[in-house]
Design a protein around this motif. Structure first.
Motif, mmCIF file in Angstrom:
data_model
loop_
_atom_site.group_PDB
_atom_site.id
_atom_site.type_symbol
_atom_site.label_atom_id
_atom_site.label_comp_id
_atom_site.label_asym_id
_atom_site.label_seq_id
_atom_site.Cartn_x
_atom_site.Cartn_y
_atom_site.Cartn_z
ATOM 1 N N GLY A 177 1.044 -0.961 0.348
ATOM 2 C CA GLY A 177 0.091 -0.223 -0.042
ATOM 3 C C GLY A 177 1.143 1.451 -0.613
ATOM 4 N N LEU A 178 1.399 1.093 1.316
ATOM 5 C CA LEU A 178 2.903 2.266 0.524
ATOM 6 C C LEU A 178 3.302 2.588 -0.730
ATOM 7 C CD1 LEU A 178 4.454 2.108 4.341
ATOM 8 C CD2 LEU A 178 3.022 3.716 3.632
ATOM 9 N N LEU A 179 4.102 1.212 -0.819
ATOM 10 C CA LEU A 179 4.714 1.588 -2.712
ATOM 11 C C LEU A 179 3.953 2.370 -3.213
ATOM 12 C CD1 LEU A 179 5.900 -2.032 -2.964
ATOM 13 C CD2 LEU A 179 7.368 0.437 -3.068
ATOM 14 N N SER A 180 2.510 1.767 -3.622
ATOM 15 C CA SER A 180 1.380 2.341 -4.399
ATOM 16 C C SER A 180 1.287 3.595 -4.368
ATOM 17 C CB SER A 180 0.143 1.723 -3.846
ATOM 18 O OG SER A 180 -0.597 2.708 -4.789
ATOM 19 N N SER A 181 1.336 4.665 -2.568
ATOM 20 C CA SER A 181 1.610 6.109 -2.527
ATOM 21 C C SER A 181 2.913 6.421 -3.387
ATOM 22 C CB SER A 181 0.963 6.023 -1.322
ATOM 23 O OG SER A 181 -0.156 5.621 -0.839
ATOM 24 N N ILE A 182 3.478 5.877 -2.943
ATOM 25 C CA ILE A 182 5.192 6.271 -3.401
ATOM 26 C C ILE A 182 4.970 6.449 -4.971
ATOM 27 C CG2 ILE A 182 7.388 5.529 -3.539
ATOM 28 C CD1 ILE A 182 7.129 5.095 -0.596
ATOM 29 N N GLY A 183 4.924 5.451 -5.389
ATOM 30 C CA GLY A 183 4.239 4.993 -7.763
ATOM 31 C C GLY A 183 3.979 5.833 -7.946
ATOM 32 N N HIS A 184 2.715 6.714 -7.294
ATOM 33 C CA HIS A 184 2.245 7.549 -7.869
ATOM 34 C C HIS A 184 1.882 9.094 -7.812
ATOM 35 C CE1 HIS A 184 -1.238 4.257 -8.078
ATOM 36 N NE2 HIS A 184 -1.238 4.706 -9.428
ATOM 37 N N GLY A 185 2.819 9.155 -6.614
ATOM 38 C CA GLY A 185 3.563 10.288 -5.967
ATOM 39 C C GLY A 185 4.551 10.769 -6.688
ATOM 40 N N LEU A 186 5.198 9.977 -7.677
ATOM 41 C CA LEU A 186 6.609 9.645 -8.280
ATOM 42 C C LEU A 186 5.891 9.612 -9.931
ATOM 43 C CD1 LEU A 186 8.785 7.874 -6.503
ATOM 44 C CD2 LEU A 186 9.038 10.315 -6.436
ATOM 45 N N SER A 195 2.580 -3.018 -7.353
ATOM 46 C CA SER A 195 1.782 -2.606 -6.394
ATOM 47 C C SER A 195 0.310 -3.217 -5.823
ATOM 48 C CB SER A 195 1.503 -0.585 -5.420
ATOM 49 O OG SER A 195 0.978 -0.109 -6.531
ATOM 50 N N THR A 196 0.054 -2.836 -7.653
ATOM 51 C CA THR A 196 -1.568 -2.806 -8.058
ATOM 52 C C THR A 196 -1.797 -4.862 -7.504
ATOM 53 O OG1 THR A 196 -1.813 -1.197 -9.505
ATOM 54 C CG2 THR A 196 -2.845 -2.846 -10.388
ATOM 55 N N ILE A 197 -0.809 -5.545 -8.412
ATOM 56 C CA ILE A 197 -0.413 -6.713 -8.222
ATOM 57 C C ILE A 197 -0.461 -7.371 -7.056
ATOM 58 C CG2 ILE A 197 1.267 -8.934 -8.343
ATOM 59 C CD1 ILE A 197 2.114 -8.124 -11.391
ATOM 60 N N ALA A 198 0.022 -6.686 -6.180
ATOM 61 C CA ALA A 198 0.517 -7.071 -4.561
ATOM 62 C C ALA A 198 -0.728 -7.141 -3.900
ATOM 63 C CB ALA A 198 0.911 -6.435 -4.268
ATOM 64 N N ALA A 199 -1.705 -6.163 -4.189
ATOM 65 C CA ALA A 199 -2.651 -5.360 -3.859
ATOM 66 C C ALA A 199 -3.604 -7.092 -4.524
ATOM 67 C CB ALA A 199 -3.645 -4.392 -4.193
ATOM 68 N N GLN A 209 -7.414 -0.083 2.270
ATOM 69 C CA GLN A 209 -6.723 1.041 1.565
ATOM 70 C C GLN A 209 -8.731 2.006 0.744
ATOM 71 O OE1 GLN A 209 -3.759 3.253 0.785
ATOM 72 N NE2 GLN A 209 -2.767 1.429 2.523
ATOM 73 N N ASP A 210 -9.069 1.296 -0.040
ATOM 74 C CA ASP A 210 -10.343 1.795 -0.237
ATOM 75 C C ASP A 210 -10.835 2.642 1.128
ATOM 76 O OD1 ASP A 210 -12.646 2.394 -2.050
ATOM 77 O OD2 ASP A 210 -13.292 0.256 -1.856
ATOM 78 N N PHE A 225 -5.463 16.770 -2.990
ATOM 79 C CA PHE A 225 -4.251 15.725 -3.112
ATOM 80 C C PHE A 225 -3.319 14.986 -1.903
ATOM 81 C CE2 PHE A 225 -0.022 16.392 -4.961
ATOM 82 C CZ PHE A 225 -0.199 15.763 -5.923
ATOM 83 N N LEU A 226 -3.219 16.153 -1.418
ATOM 84 C CA LEU A 226 -2.430 15.753 0.199
ATOM 85 C C LEU A 226 -2.789 14.861 0.756
ATOM 86 C CD1 LEU A 226 -1.596 19.562 1.400
ATOM 87 C CD2 LEU A 226 0.052 17.790 -0.365
ATOM 88 N N ILE A 227 -3.416 15.063 0.730
ATOM 89 C CA ILE A 227 -4.002 13.588 1.882
ATOM 90 C C ILE A 227 -3.751 12.463 0.549
ATOM 91 C CG2 ILE A 227 -6.217 12.095 2.457
ATOM 92 C CD1 ILE A 227 -7.849 14.956 2.707
ATOM 93 N N GLN A 228 -4.006 12.389 -0.035
ATOM 94 C CA GLN A 228 -3.552 11.075 -1.340
ATOM 95 C C GLN A 228 -1.903 10.765 -1.021
ATOM 96 O OE1 GLN A 228 -5.531 11.264 -4.575
ATOM 97 N NE2 GLN A 228 -7.929 11.540 -4.587
ATOM 98 N N LEU A 229 -1.749 11.418 -0.988
ATOM 99 C CA LEU A 229 0.086 11.406 -0.922
ATOM 100 C C LEU A 229 0.487 10.833 0.319
ATOM 101 C CD1 LEU A 229 1.703 14.547 -3.096
ATOM 102 C CD2 LEU A 229 0.967 11.794 -3.668
ATOM 103 N N GLY A 230 -0.976 10.904 0.882
ATOM 104 C CA GLY A 230 -0.242 9.857 2.812
ATOM 105 C C GLY A 230 -0.172 9.080 2.552
ATOM 106 N N PRO A 231 0.002 8.489 4.012
ATOM 107 C CA PRO A 231 -0.048 7.078 4.104
ATOM 108 C C PRO A 231 -1.556 6.647 4.717
ATOM 109 C CG PRO A 231 1.382 7.443 6.475
ATOM 110 C CD PRO A 231 1.262 8.703 5.058
ATOM 111 N N PHE A 232 -2.071 7.702 4.715
ATOM 112 C CA PHE A 232 -3.642 7.733 5.032
ATOM 113 C C PHE A 232 -4.474 8.199 3.920
ATOM 114 C CE2 PHE A 232 -1.008 7.790 9.280
ATOM 115 C CZ PHE A 232 -0.747 6.387 9.613
#
Length: 266
Positions: A177-186, A195-199, A209-210, A225-232
């Motif tokens: 889940g954290l990788l998903s946020s990092i991947g979309h942020g970068l 991260s999608t495969i892992a989910a 996450q949903d 946008f800022l909320i979505q970038l965070g771990p929560f």
């Protein structure tokens, strides 16, 4: 065990209330840059609620694992299982009953703690999630998937090995889940794909996450946008496809546990 869970949960909720009290008490003194339009109350409320959901999910998983890690292997080692699977109940009945019993306890626990945490945030900071009930249901369903995985592990592994294994699977899901946020942020397609495969392989993480996504699904602009970038923040694998797959996943894991138990030599 239930007394310890009650005491630790009470401590968790008290500390969470204390954090909310200080955060919302100092909110008036926080001033973002003039060119950044952020709703500080919404941002603080969403992050605190997301933090509470993580704590609730984690505590629910811990309770689920300790209720089920030795259902088959532990009872078999102590000689408690053999008389039960002959008379008066069979193997499948025993396993399903253990699943239903653990699910009833954990689902009730997760739902109660979730609504307590939401009430603390709402009363302390006058902020409420965009969707109130559905995230609680998804958190509860995510925990039932972990219960099924723990029961499956108990058929083939010792109690200690099963507990460690399920905790590692749970940790792997959180990292995904954290990788998903990092991947979309970068904007990294490779990380997003992994991260999608892992989910999909560990749908309890996708449900969690949903649930996080729904508490701020109506937010937009810089705040959203800022909320979505965070771990929560928001989920990138969500909606009815992952929910339907989670039901199928639960059935498949349960079927594998029943099949393995039916062939196990006690």
């Amino acid at each position: 065990m239930f007394l310890i869970v009650l005491v630790l949960t009470s401590v968790f909720l008290f500390l969470f209330w204390l954090a909310c009290h200080f955060v919302f008490g100092d909110l008036a003194s926080l001033h973002p840059p003039s060119d950044v339009f952020v709703d500080t109350r919404t941002f603080a409320g969403a992050i605190l609620t997301g933090l509470a959901m993580f704590g609730t999910f984690f505590l629910g998983v811990v309770l689920a694992i300790f209720l089920t890690l030795g259902v088959v292997s532990g009872d078999a080692e102590r000689g408690l299982l053999q008389p039960l699977v002959v008379r008066p109940v069979g193997r499948s009945t025993l396993l399903v009953a253990r699943f239903l019993g653990a699910s009833a306890v954990c689902v009730a626990y997760v739902v109660v703690v979730y609504f307590c945490a939401v009430a603390i945030v709402g009363l302390s900071g006058r902020w409420w999630p965009d969707v109130l009930v559905w995230p609680a249901l998804e958190l509860a369903f995510a925990v039932t998937i972990v219960i099924a995985l723990s029961l499956l592990g108990s058929v083939f592994l010792t109690s200690t090995a099963n507990g460690i294994g399920v905790f590692m699977i749970f940790g792997a899901g959180l990292v995904a889940g954290l990788l998903s946020s990092i991947g979309h942020g970068l904007d990294s397609h490779a990380i997003q794909h992994a991260s999608t495969i892992a989910a999909w392989a560990l749908p309890f993480e996708a449900l969690y996450q949903d649930a996080l996504r729904m508490i701020t699904q109506d937010e937009s602009g810089v705040t959203g946008f800022l909320i979505q970038l965070g771990p929560f923040g928001g989920a990138y694998v969500h909606g009815w496809p992952i929910r339907v797959w989670s039901v199928c996943y639960l059935v498949l894991v349960g079927a594998a546990a029943l099949l393995g138990f039916s062939r196990r030599n006690l």
